[in-house]
Structures are given as C-alpha cells and as structure tokens.
Design a protein around this motif. Structure first.
Motif, PDB file in Angstrom:
ATOM      1  N   ALA A 374     -12.605  48.023   3.331  1.00 51.96           N
ATOM      2  CA  ALA A 374     -12.520  48.014   1.812  1.00 51.96           C
ATOM      3  C   ALA A 374     -11.874  46.896   1.703  1.00 51.96           C
ATOM      4  CB  ALA A 374     -11.545  49.272   1.630  1.00 51.96           C
ATOM      5  N   GLU A 375     -10.958  46.152   2.445  1.00 52.89           N
ATOM      6  CA  GLU A 375     -10.063  45.149   2.068  1.00 52.89           C
ATOM      7  C   GLU A 375     -11.048  43.785   1.986  1.00 52.89           C
ATOM      8  OE1 GLU A 375      -6.492  42.202   3.656  1.00 52.89           O
ATOM      9  OE2 GLU A 375      -7.014  43.975   4.642  1.00 52.89           O
ATOM     10  N   SER A 376     -12.037  43.940   2.852  1.00 50.41           N
ATOM     11  CA  SER A 376     -13.029  42.695   2.731  1.00 50.41           C
ATOM     12  C   SER A 376     -13.906  43.018   1.529  1.00 50.41           C
ATOM     13  CB  SER A 376     -14.053  43.094   4.254  1.00 50.41           C
ATOM     14  OG  SER A 376     -15.024  41.866   4.079  1.00 50.41           O
ATOM     15  N   ALA A 377     -14.072  44.098   1.101  1.00 49.52           N
ATOM     16  CA  ALA A 377     -15.118  44.259   0.008  1.00 49.52           C
ATOM     17  C   ALA A 377     -14.398  43.836  -1.103  1.00 49.52           C
ATOM     18  CB  ALA A 377     -15.446  45.642  -0.219  1.00 49.52           C
ATOM     19  N   LEU A 378     -12.946  44.137  -1.429  1.00 48.06           N
ATOM     20  CA  LEU A 378     -12.430  43.728  -2.338  1.00 48.06           C
ATOM     21  C   LEU A 378     -12.129  42.198  -2.438  1.00 48.06           C
ATOM     22  CD1 LEU A 378      -9.585  46.408  -2.421  1.00 48.06           C
ATOM     23  CD2 LEU A 378     -11.436  46.152  -3.937  1.00 48.06           C
ATOM     24  N   GLN A 379     -11.936  41.443  -1.408  1.00 45.76           N
ATOM     25  CA  GLN A 379     -11.944  40.109  -1.253  1.00 45.76           C
ATOM     26  C   GLN A 379     -13.274  39.354  -1.706  1.00 45.76           C
ATOM     27  OE1 GLN A 379     -10.724  38.785   2.515  1.00 45.76           O
ATOM     28  NE2 GLN A 379      -8.565  39.614   2.038  1.00 45.76           N
ATOM     29  N   ALA A 380     -14.212  40.101  -1.368  1.00 40.99           N
ATOM     30  CA  ALA A 380     -15.548  39.664  -1.953  1.00 40.99           C
ATOM     31  C   ALA A 380     -15.729  39.681  -3.427  1.00 40.99           C
ATOM     32  CB  ALA A 380     -16.742  40.189  -0.977  1.00 40.99           C
ATOM     33  N   LEU A 381     -15.182  40.635  -3.834  1.00 41.67           N
ATOM     34  CA  LEU A 381     -15.394  40.874  -5.183  1.00 41.67           C
ATOM     35  C   LEU A 381     -14.028  40.181  -6.269  1.00 41.67           C
ATOM     36  CD1 LEU A 381     -16.143  44.597  -5.377  1.00 41.67           C
ATOM     37  CD2 LEU A 381     -17.713  42.807  -5.579  1.00 41.67           C
ATOM     38  N   ASP A 382     -13.240  39.357  -5.466  1.00 39.38           N
ATOM     39  CA  ASP A 382     -12.097  38.736  -6.156  1.00 39.38           C
ATOM     40  C   ASP A 382     -12.716  37.521  -6.855  1.00 39.38           C
ATOM     41  OD1 ASP A 382      -9.939  37.622  -7.495  1.00 39.38           O
ATOM     42  OD2 ASP A 382      -8.904  37.462  -5.460  1.00 39.38           O
ATOM     43  N   PRO A 383     -12.639  37.247  -8.286  1.00 42.60           N
ATOM     44  CA  PRO A 383     -13.275  36.212  -8.906  1.00 42.60           C
ATOM     45  C   PRO A 383     -12.653  34.950  -8.642  1.00 42.60           C
ATOM     46  CG  PRO A 383     -12.166  37.492 -10.610  1.00 42.60           C
ATOM     47  CD  PRO A 383     -12.182  38.266  -9.295  1.00 42.60           C
ATOM     48  N   ARG A 384     -11.414  34.976  -8.108  1.00 44.33           N
ATOM     49  CA  ARG A 384     -10.596  33.534  -7.966  1.00 44.33           C
ATOM     50  C   ARG A 384     -10.951  33.093  -6.302  1.00 44.33           C
ATOM     51  NH1 ARG A 384      -7.524  36.594 -11.275  1.00 44.33           N
ATOM     52  NH2 ARG A 384      -6.217  35.414 -12.969  1.00 44.33           N
ATOM     53  N   ASP A 407     -21.748  28.581 -27.834  1.00 43.34           N
ATOM     54  CA  ASP A 407     -20.783  29.055 -28.581  1.00 43.34           C
ATOM     55  C   ASP A 407     -19.645  28.386 -28.808  1.00 43.34           C
ATOM     56  OD1 ASP A 407     -22.436  31.533 -28.191  1.00 43.34           O
ATOM     57  OD2 ASP A 407     -21.551  32.334 -26.515  1.00 43.34           O
ATOM     58  N   LEU A 408     -19.324  27.252 -28.427  1.00 44.31           N
ATOM     59  CA  LEU A 408     -18.183  26.358 -28.452  1.00 44.31           C
ATOM     60  C   LEU A 408     -18.478  25.494 -29.750  1.00 44.31           C
ATOM     61  CD1 LEU A 408     -17.222  25.396 -24.980  1.00 44.31           C
ATOM     62  CD2 LEU A 408     -16.248  27.347 -26.452  1.00 44.31           C
ATOM     63  N   LYS A 409     -17.354  25.447 -30.478  1.00 49.68           N
ATOM     64  CA  LYS A 409     -17.235  24.560 -31.419  1.00 49.68           C
ATOM     65  C   LYS A 409     -16.685  22.931 -31.214  1.00 49.68           C
ATOM     66  CE  LYS A 409     -17.014  27.891 -34.979  1.00 49.68           C
ATOM     67  NZ  LYS A 409     -16.191  28.389 -36.134  1.00 49.68           N
ATOM     68  N   ILE A 410     -17.095  21.909 -31.723  1.00 49.29           N
ATOM     69  CA  ILE A 410     -16.786  20.717 -31.380  1.00 49.29           C
ATOM     70  C   ILE A 410     -15.161  20.519 -31.667  1.00 49.29           C
ATOM     71  CG2 ILE A 410     -16.656  18.004 -31.839  1.00 49.29           C
ATOM     72  CD1 ILE A 410     -19.141  19.388 -30.486  1.00 49.29           C
ATOM     73  N   ASP A 411     -14.263  19.801 -30.879  1.00 52.16           N
ATOM     74  CA  ASP A 411     -12.932  19.866 -31.255  1.00 52.16           C
ATOM     75  C   ASP A 411     -12.008  21.190 -30.716  1.00 52.16           C
ATOM     76  OD1 ASP A 411     -13.002  17.290 -31.868  1.00 52.16           O
ATOM     77  OD2 ASP A 411     -13.134  17.831 -34.065  1.00 52.16           O
ATOM     78  N   ALA A 412     -12.942  21.983 -30.181  1.00 53.28           N
ATOM     79  CA  ALA A 412     -12.123  23.466 -29.759  1.00 53.28           C
ATOM     80  C   ALA A 412     -11.185  23.140 -28.434  1.00 53.28           C
ATOM     81  CB  ALA A 412     -13.329  24.263 -29.542  1.00 53.28           C
ATOM     82  N   ARG A 413     -10.034  23.870 -28.606  1.00 57.55           N
ATOM     83  CA  ARG A 413      -9.389  23.616 -27.322  1.00 57.55           C
ATOM     84  C   ARG A 413      -9.800  24.523 -26.204  1.00 57.55           C
ATOM     85  NH1 ARG A 413      -5.698  19.701 -26.793  1.00 57.55           N
ATOM     86  NH2 ARG A 413      -4.387  20.987 -25.808  1.00 57.55           N
ATOM     87  N   LEU A 414      -9.873  24.265 -24.872  1.00 56.71           N
ATOM     88  CA  LEU A 414     -10.286  25.017 -23.789  1.00 56.71           C
ATOM     89  C   LEU A 414      -9.240  24.939 -22.801  1.00 56.71           C
ATOM     90  CD1 LEU A 414     -13.912  23.627 -23.225  1.00 56.71           C
ATOM     91  CD2 LEU A 414     -13.048  25.680 -24.543  1.00 56.71           C
ATOM     92  N   ASP A 415      -8.933  26.115 -22.136  1.00 56.38           N
ATOM     93  CA  ASP A 415      -8.095  26.361 -21.128  1.00 56.38           C
ATOM     94  C   ASP A 415      -8.828  26.537 -19.804  1.00 56.38           C
ATOM     95  OD1 ASP A 415      -5.801  26.885 -19.599  1.00 56.38           O
ATOM     96  OD2 ASP A 415      -6.004  29.043 -19.849  1.00 56.38           O
ATOM     97  N   ILE A 416      -8.799  25.470 -18.752  1.00 58.95           N
ATOM     98  CA  ILE A 416      -9.642  25.528 -17.487  1.00 58.95           C
ATOM     99  C   ILE A 416      -8.699  25.950 -16.311  1.00 58.95           C
ATOM    100  CG2 ILE A 416     -11.053  24.218 -15.943  1.00 58.95           C
ATOM    101  CD1 ILE A 416     -11.633  22.396 -18.570  1.00 58.95           C
ATOM    102  N   GLU A 417      -9.181  27.104 -15.673  1.00 60.23           N
ATOM    103  CA  GLU A 417      -8.233  27.521 -14.511  1.00 60.23           C
ATOM    104  C   GLU A 417      -9.049  26.975 -13.396  1.00 60.23           C
ATOM    105  OE1 GLU A 417      -6.625  31.632 -12.579  1.00 60.23           O
ATOM    106  OE2 GLU A 417      -7.573  31.585 -14.530  1.00 60.23           O
ATOM    107  N   PHE A 418      -8.364  26.362 -12.324  1.00 61.23           N
ATOM    108  CA  PHE A 418      -8.916  26.035 -11.046  1.00 61.23           C
ATOM    109  C   PHE A 418      -8.326  26.992  -9.787  1.00 61.23           C
ATOM    110  CE2 PHE A 418      -8.951  22.439 -13.965  1.00 61.23           C
ATOM    111  CZ  PHE A 418     -10.452  21.893 -13.849  1.00 61.23           C
ATOM    112  N   ALA A 419      -8.863  26.783  -8.747  1.00 59.61           N
ATOM    113  CA  ALA A 419      -8.293  27.347  -7.442  1.00 59.61           C
ATOM    114  C   ALA A 419      -6.701  26.884  -7.394  1.00 59.61           C
ATOM    115  CB  ALA A 419      -8.895  26.864  -6.254  1.00 59.61           C
ATOM    116  N   GLN A 420      -6.306  25.725  -7.889  1.00 64.93           N
ATOM    117  CA  GLN A 420      -4.679  25.446  -7.591  1.00 64.93           C
ATOM    118  C   GLN A 420      -4.627  24.680  -9.113  1.00 64.93           C
ATOM    119  OE1 GLN A 420      -2.884  25.803  -5.335  1.00 64.93           O
ATOM    120  NE2 GLN A 420      -4.362  26.997  -3.833  1.00 64.93           N
ATOM    121  N   GLY A 421      -4.035  25.574  -9.864  1.00 63.52           N
ATOM    122  CA  GLY A 421      -3.271  24.920 -11.408  1.00 63.52           C
ATOM    123  C   GLY A 421      -4.540  25.117 -12.573  1.00 63.52           C
TER     124      GLY A 421
END
Length: 434
Positions: A374-384, A407-421
């Motif tokens: 079950a833990e392995s299956a949960l890790q495989a489904l973790d989007p991060r 769907d985005l407009k010009i000058d729209a502010r975006l928030d980008i999440e990486f593996a680190q930060g």
C-alpha cells in the motif's frame, strides 16, 4: 372551337339551384316515403327467404303480379314465435322505406301472422306480452335441467307418436332412468284443461325429477292447446323443471316460452332431459382413472417418506455400541493417575500456545507485506514524486493548477512549484503545441 368558362346567363337554370349528391337524394326520397305512407297491413306469399347470422330476416313478399323486397330486423323477428315458410301466405304489418345505399324501394316488416289466422296470432302475441310483463318468460327465471335424474315424467297423449319417440329414445340412451306417464289429450277443446290436470297430478305425486311436455307437429289450430294461459301458468309454477317439446323446430307455442327448456322436437326433449348411459359410464371411467392415478401418487409419496425416515433411523445395537465406546473412553480418562492427567493437560496447553504464536507471526508477516504494498502504491500516486524528475506544478492567479496555456492572459502572475522550492513568473506569450 372555343368553350366559354361559364354557361351563358340565358341558359334558363337558376344560378342558386342546389345540386344534391346521390346519397342526399335517396335520403329525401326515404323521408317522403316514410312520412307519406302510414304503416299498413299487406298480404302476400314469402319467397327468397334468408335468415342472416345477425338474426335479421330478408325475403320478398309477392302475389300473382308483383313483388317487393322486405326486411325484418332481429328484435321484431324474435317476437314472431315461429319461422315463416317459403311459399306460405302471411299478413305483414309494414313500414314503406328506401334502402338508401342502393336506392331500392322496400318494406320493413314489424310483425306478421298467417293469412286467415290473424285473430289467433293476435291472441298469441297478447298473451306472450302479458306473461313477459309478469316476468314468466325471463331467462333468469328458468331452472337448470338435472343431468342425472332418477325419474322422468312425460305429459302427452297415449296415442301420440311423440310418446313412442320419447320412450324409444329413453330406452336406447338411458334405460336406467324410470319413466312415468301422465296421460292427457294434446288436441281439442278440452285438451288444455286436461293438460293442466296432468301437470297438477305430477306436482302432487312428487315422484319425478324433470317433466317432459311433448306432442308432434301440426297446424296452428292443432297446437293451440299449448297456447293456453292456464297451462302456461301451471308450467311456470311447476315444482320440477319442465322441458317443452311441442311440434317441429319451426313451431313456437306459449308453453315453449315459459318452460325451463325448449326442445325443437319431442325426440330432442328426451335427449336433453338427461345424460345418456354411455356418457355416464364415460364419466365413471374417467373418475376411476383419476382416482387410481391419485392413489398411485399417494403410495409413491408414502414410499418416499418411508425411505427417508428409514435412512435417518439408527438401530438400537448401533446406539448401544456408540454409548459403549464413549463410556470406555471416559473410564480410561478417569483411570489415569492425577499427575499424569496434569502433565497431559500441560502438554496440551503448551502445544496450543505454540500454535497461537506461530499463527500470530504469520498474521504479522502478512500485514507487513500488505502495508508495504500500500505504501508503494501511495508513493507512485504522489504528484510531488514526479517533480524530482524535472517537472513543475504551475498555478494561476486564482491558485488553480494550469493545464492549458491558452487559458492564461498576458501579464498574468504565475506560481511555479519545483521539487525544491517555488518561483514567481509573468506571462509574456502563450503558444499551442502542434
């Protein structure tokens, strides 16, 4: 040659004169005939007689030099009391009319009587109407004829051919049924009174199950005794059902209308008053066959129940043997020394504990394995977990995940999440992937 579109005004015909269809013309002619000619009596001979399945009568009324088509509808025909004969002379009460679909002139017959016998026929109809108003002709008043009478009574003349016919039929079909004769003349001035006395005698002696009132065919005058009012009331008041078999099939008398059953002939009356011996024997054989089949089924079911009960039984010897074995086992346990019994119980307890520990180990191993899966299956489904492979999660100004660049407009502010930060970005251009 030139043809004008309209007739010239000088044609001589009124311009507003109505134009009738053929059906409208025939309808007006029918109304003129019915209104202009009152109901009247016509004498003539019947020809081309047809008795339709609907009950209507279609025929022609003719004399030496002319003929006219006629119709008598079912309700009127049923009230006549007899079926007219082709070639016979009758008097007809008619309404002149027109059969509109074909434009044929015809008469609708409301009643008819034999020519020269109008008074008798009128008396017949008056008595029939009177008895009908009193309910003596109602079908609901009629009683069922018993199918297995022990004794049948016959009212007729000793010299009548109808008596010989009845006795012959009864001897052939139902020799087991007793026949009692109540003799009376069936023709003449005193016949009606003596027929009443015969019915009174049958009622007083109370020895029959059904009564036959019969005589052969004849003229209207010959059968007139059976149109007597007193006789009709005796028939209606009879304590046993009455079968009327007077004349031929086309003859009708008042006795026929008040009887519980009308037979077309004396022979038919004898056939209808009871079941034949062959029919009864057939019913007995059928009942015996049904009884035998039912008995066989009961015996078969009883045998099956006995077999099942026998399979569940244990013989007394087997019961004693089982009890003896149990008793011997108990005696062996009781004869063991006390320390030996305690050692035996300790060994049993130790073996039970070992089995319990082994079972717990197996359950823990299975649970640990399922948890790891079950833990392995949960890790495989973790989007991060996907972000560690260089992917990022982009969220728009409202915080929702961006799936389509359009769907985005010009000058729209975006928030980008990486593996680190995380990082902030601004939209400067959007494109689609081809």
């Amino acid at each position: 040659m030139n043809f004008p579109d309209e007739a010239p005004a000088s044609s001589g015909f009124p311009a507003d004169e109505p134009v009738l269809s053929v059906a409208q013309l025939n309808r007006q002619v029918a109304r003129l005939l019915e209104a202009g000619i009152p109901r009247l009596w016509v004498a003539g001979e019947i020809s081309n007689f047809t008795r339709a399945a609907s009950g209507h009568w279609y025929f022609s009324i003719k004399d030496e030099s002319a003929a006219v088509r006629a119709v008598m509808f079912r309700g009127r025909a049923q009230a006549v009391g007899f079926v007219p004969e082709v070639g016979g002379r009758y008097e007809f009460r008619v309404q002149v009319s027109l059969y509109e679909p074909r434009g044929d002139y015809q008469v609708q017959v409301e009643s008819l009587r034999r020519a020269g016998r109008g008074d008798l026929h009128e008396a017949f109809l008056r008595l029939k109407d009177q008895l009908s108003r009193e309910g003596l002709i109602d079908a609901g008043r009629r009683r069922a004829i018993p199918t297995m009478p022990r004794t049948v009574g016959v009212v007729t003349s000793l010299a009548a051919a109808a008596l010989r016919d009845v006795l012959s039929v009864m001897a052939r079909r139902a020799p087991h049924v007793r026949v009692i004769l109540y003799p009376a003349p069936v023709q003449g001035r005193e016949a009606a009174a003596q027929l009443c006395q015969a019915l009174d005698q049958a009622a007083a002696r109370n020895e029959i199950d059904v009564l036959l009132l019969v005589r052969g065919g004849g003229s209207l005058e010959d059968l007139w005794s059976f149109n007597d009012e007193a006789l009709a009331r005796r028939i209606a008041a009879s304590p046993v059902p009455v079968v009327s078999g007077v004349g031929h099939e086309t003859d009708f008398t008042i006795a026929d209308f008040v009887a519980d059953l009308r037979a077309p002939t004396p022979t038919a009356a004898a056939e209808l008053c009871c079941l034949s011996r062959d029919q009864l024997l057939g019913q007995v054989r059928a009942a015996a066959d049904d009884l035998a089949r039912a008995q066989r089924r009961r015996l078969e079911y009883a045998g099956m129940r006995v077999d099942r009960a026998a399979a569940q039984l244990v013989s007394p010897a087997q019961r004693l043997h089982l009890h003896r074995q149990r008793l011997e086992t108990a005696m062996q346990r009781l004869t063991l020394p006390l320390p030996g019994r305690m050692r035996q119980q300790a060994q049993d307890a130790r073996r039970a504990g070992e089995r319990l520990h082994a079972c717990m180990d197996r359950l823990l191993q299975r649970g640990g394995h399922r948890l790891a899966v079950a833990e392995s299956a949960l890790q495989a489904l973790d989007p991060r977990a996907v972000l560690t492979r260089g992917y990022a999660i982009v969220r728009g100004p409202a915080g929702s995940v961006v799936k389509n660049a359009l769907d985005l407009k010009i000058d729209a502010r975006l928030d980008i999440e990486f593996a680190q930060g995380r990082a902030q970005a601004t939209v400067t251009r959007t494109d689609t992937l081809l």
